[in-house]
Design an enzyme around this catalytic site. Structure first.
Site, mmCIF file in Angstrom:
data_model
loop_
_atom_site.group_PDB
_atom_site.id
_atom_site.type_symbol
_atom_site.label_atom_id
_atom_site.label_comp_id
_atom_site.label_asym_id
_atom_site.label_seq_id
_atom_site.Cartn_x
_atom_site.Cartn_y
_atom_site.Cartn_z
ATOM 1 N N ASP A 46 0.836 -1.207 0.000
ATOM 2 C CA ASP A 46 0.000 0.000 0.000
ATOM 3 C C ASP A 46 0.866 1.250 0.000
ATOM 4 O O ASP A 46 0.363 2.364 -0.127
ATOM 5 C CB ASP A 46 -0.996 0.002 1.169
ATOM 6 C CG ASP A 46 -0.329 -0.145 2.536
ATOM 7 O OD1 ASP A 46 0.914 -0.134 2.598
ATOM 8 O OD2 ASP A 46 -1.064 -0.266 3.530
ATOM 9 N N SER A 47 2.192 1.065 0.097
ATOM 10 C CA SER A 47 3.120 2.176 -0.113
ATOM 11 C C SER A 47 2.986 2.747 -1.513
ATOM 12 O O SER A 47 3.397 3.882 -1.782
ATOM 13 C CB SER A 47 4.563 1.715 0.120
ATOM 14 O OG SER A 47 4.826 0.516 -0.586
ATOM 15 N N ASP A 85 -0.956 -6.102 -0.123
ATOM 16 C CA ASP A 85 -1.489 -5.395 1.039
ATOM 17 C C ASP A 85 -2.981 -5.167 0.856
ATOM 18 O O ASP A 85 -3.435 -4.802 -0.238
ATOM 19 C CB ASP A 85 -0.814 -4.027 1.188
ATOM 20 C CG ASP A 85 0.379 -4.057 2.108
ATOM 21 O OD1 ASP A 85 0.398 -4.875 3.039
ATOM 22 O OD2 ASP A 85 1.307 -3.261 1.888
ATOM 23 N N LYS A 115 -1.642 -9.384 2.889
ATOM 24 C CA LYS A 115 -0.927 -8.955 4.091
ATOM 25 C C LYS A 115 -1.813 -8.046 4.930
ATOM 26 O O LYS A 115 -2.408 -7.105 4.401
ATOM 27 C CB LYS A 115 0.379 -8.231 3.742
ATOM 28 C CG LYS A 115 1.192 -7.806 4.986
ATOM 29 C CD LYS A 115 2.617 -7.427 4.627
ATOM 30 C CE LYS A 115 2.703 -6.054 3.992
ATOM 31 N NZ LYS A 115 2.357 -4.959 4.932
ATOM 32 N N GLU A 117 -1.911 -5.732 8.583
ATOM 33 C CA GLU A 117 -1.111 -5.102 9.632
ATOM 34 C C GLU A 117 -1.773 -5.271 10.994
ATOM 35 O O GLU A 117 -2.990 -5.232 11.113
ATOM 36 C CB GLU A 117 -0.938 -3.607 9.346
ATOM 37 C CG GLU A 117 -0.103 -3.306 8.113
ATOM 38 C CD GLU A 117 0.141 -1.814 7.939
ATOM 39 O OE1 GLU A 117 -0.252 -1.029 8.841
ATOM 40 O OE2 GLU A 117 0.721 -1.425 6.913
ATOM 41 N N GLU A 185 8.536 -4.563 11.081
ATOM 42 C CA GLU A 185 9.038 -3.266 10.621
ATOM 43 C C GLU A 185 9.482 -2.386 11.785
ATOM 44 O O GLU A 185 8.760 -2.235 12.775
ATOM 45 C CB GLU A 185 7.963 -2.533 9.813
ATOM 46 C CG GLU A 185 8.430 -1.170 9.280
ATOM 47 C CD GLU A 185 7.465 -0.531 8.315
ATOM 48 O OE1 GLU A 185 7.733 0.607 7.877
ATOM 49 O OE2 GLU A 185 6.425 -1.151 7.983
#
Length: 293
Positions: A46-47, A85, A115, A117, A185
């Site tokens: 999602d970056s 993501d 993925k 978070e 991270e």
């Protein structure tokens, strides 16, 4: 052609202590670069909200936007394991919403895994539901950008007693919930090392020490990202500088008349030139609004 990277292969790499290489990609060209470089895993992060779509944070990106990026990446990847993501807001409502979102990424974009978070109770429920639906999940603990505000901003985790305790508990809980791999991270390597022996799934670090493998944002490692990058980023190329120099040189030649030159065009026969001239002359002789036969 390289054999397909699977979850079993990733587990074998962890057991053999073969470092796992993961990099982000957001479109067909970057996917092809990752594939040709023979990385093991590709993350459609999602970056991309920031480095491709120009958003201020990852929170702004939508499922539809991510699906477009993910499908393009899938078309460019043949052997690497593709992880996507899931955007903020697409799993928070319920387990059912989370499963439906994950299914879209698998069916609509060809993701091998999604993925998620976080490692709180809600996130663990979502992981269990998605895994129960038959879709592999990669967890993400430590600094979680989608919910960074709740963590006090984009800052390293595990540096205080409270944060380190939470990190360890979340990492183990995410594994217990069924995650097939975990991204950690921005956590000090010494803190990560404490829990690594209890993590039996592949652990991918980003600013978290060696772990079982590494992931970086492609635009960061290639030097395309503008401005300051995170402390854990190493710049392996100066692609951004080269792109700027190339476009600047192009603009200068267009403005000076140096480009295009004769060698940048196509030759024409005398007959073709004569026919074009005749057609132009005929058109010029027509009355306004009149159409040539």
């Amino acid at each position: 052609m390289r054999p397909q990277t699977t979850l079993r292969r990733l587990a074998e790499m962890k057991a053999a202590r073969d470092p796992i290489v993961m990099v982000t990609a957001y479109d067909y060209p970057t996917a092809r670069i990752a594939e040709r470089a023979e990385v093991d895993m590709v993350l459609v992060g999602d970056s991309g909200a920031q480095v491709v779509l120009g958003h201020d944070s990852t929170v702004s990106v939508t499922v539809d936007e991510m699906l477009v990026l993910a499908a393009a990446v899938r078309r460019g990847v043949r052997s690497a394991f593709v992880v996507c993501d899931v955007p903020f807001g697409s799993t928070e409502v319920s387990d059912e919403q989370a499963v439906a979102t994950a299914v879209r990424f698998v069916k609509g974009a060809g993701a091998d895994a999604v993925k998620l978070e976080g490692g709180g109770a809600q996130r663990l429920s979502r992981i269990r539901a998605i895994v129960a639906a038959g879709i592999p999940v990669v967890g993400h603990v430590g600094l979680t950008p989608q919910t960074a505000v709740a963590l006090g901003g984009m800052r390293a985790q595990g540096r205080t007693t409270e944060s380190a305790d939470r990190f360890v508990r979340e990492a183990l809980a995410v594994q217990e919930a069924g995650a097939s791999a975990i991204v950690i991270e921005a956590v000090p390597a010494e803190v990560v090392d404490v829990v690594l022996p209890q993590l039996h799934v592949p652990v991918i670090g980003i600013g978290a020490g060696p772990a079982d493998g590494q992931v970086l944002v492609l635009h960061d490692l290639l030097g395309i990202t503008e401005g300051k990058t995170a402390v854990f980023v190493k710049r392996f190329a100066a692609v951004g500088d080269a792109m700027l120099a190339g476009v600047t040189a192009y603009a200068a030649e267009v403005r000076s008349g140096a480009f295009p030159a004769a060698e940048h065009g196509y030759p024409a026969s005398a007959d073709a030139i004569a026919a074009a001239a005749a057609a132009a002359a005929a058109a010029a002789a027509l009355e306004p609004g009149q159409i040539a036969d």
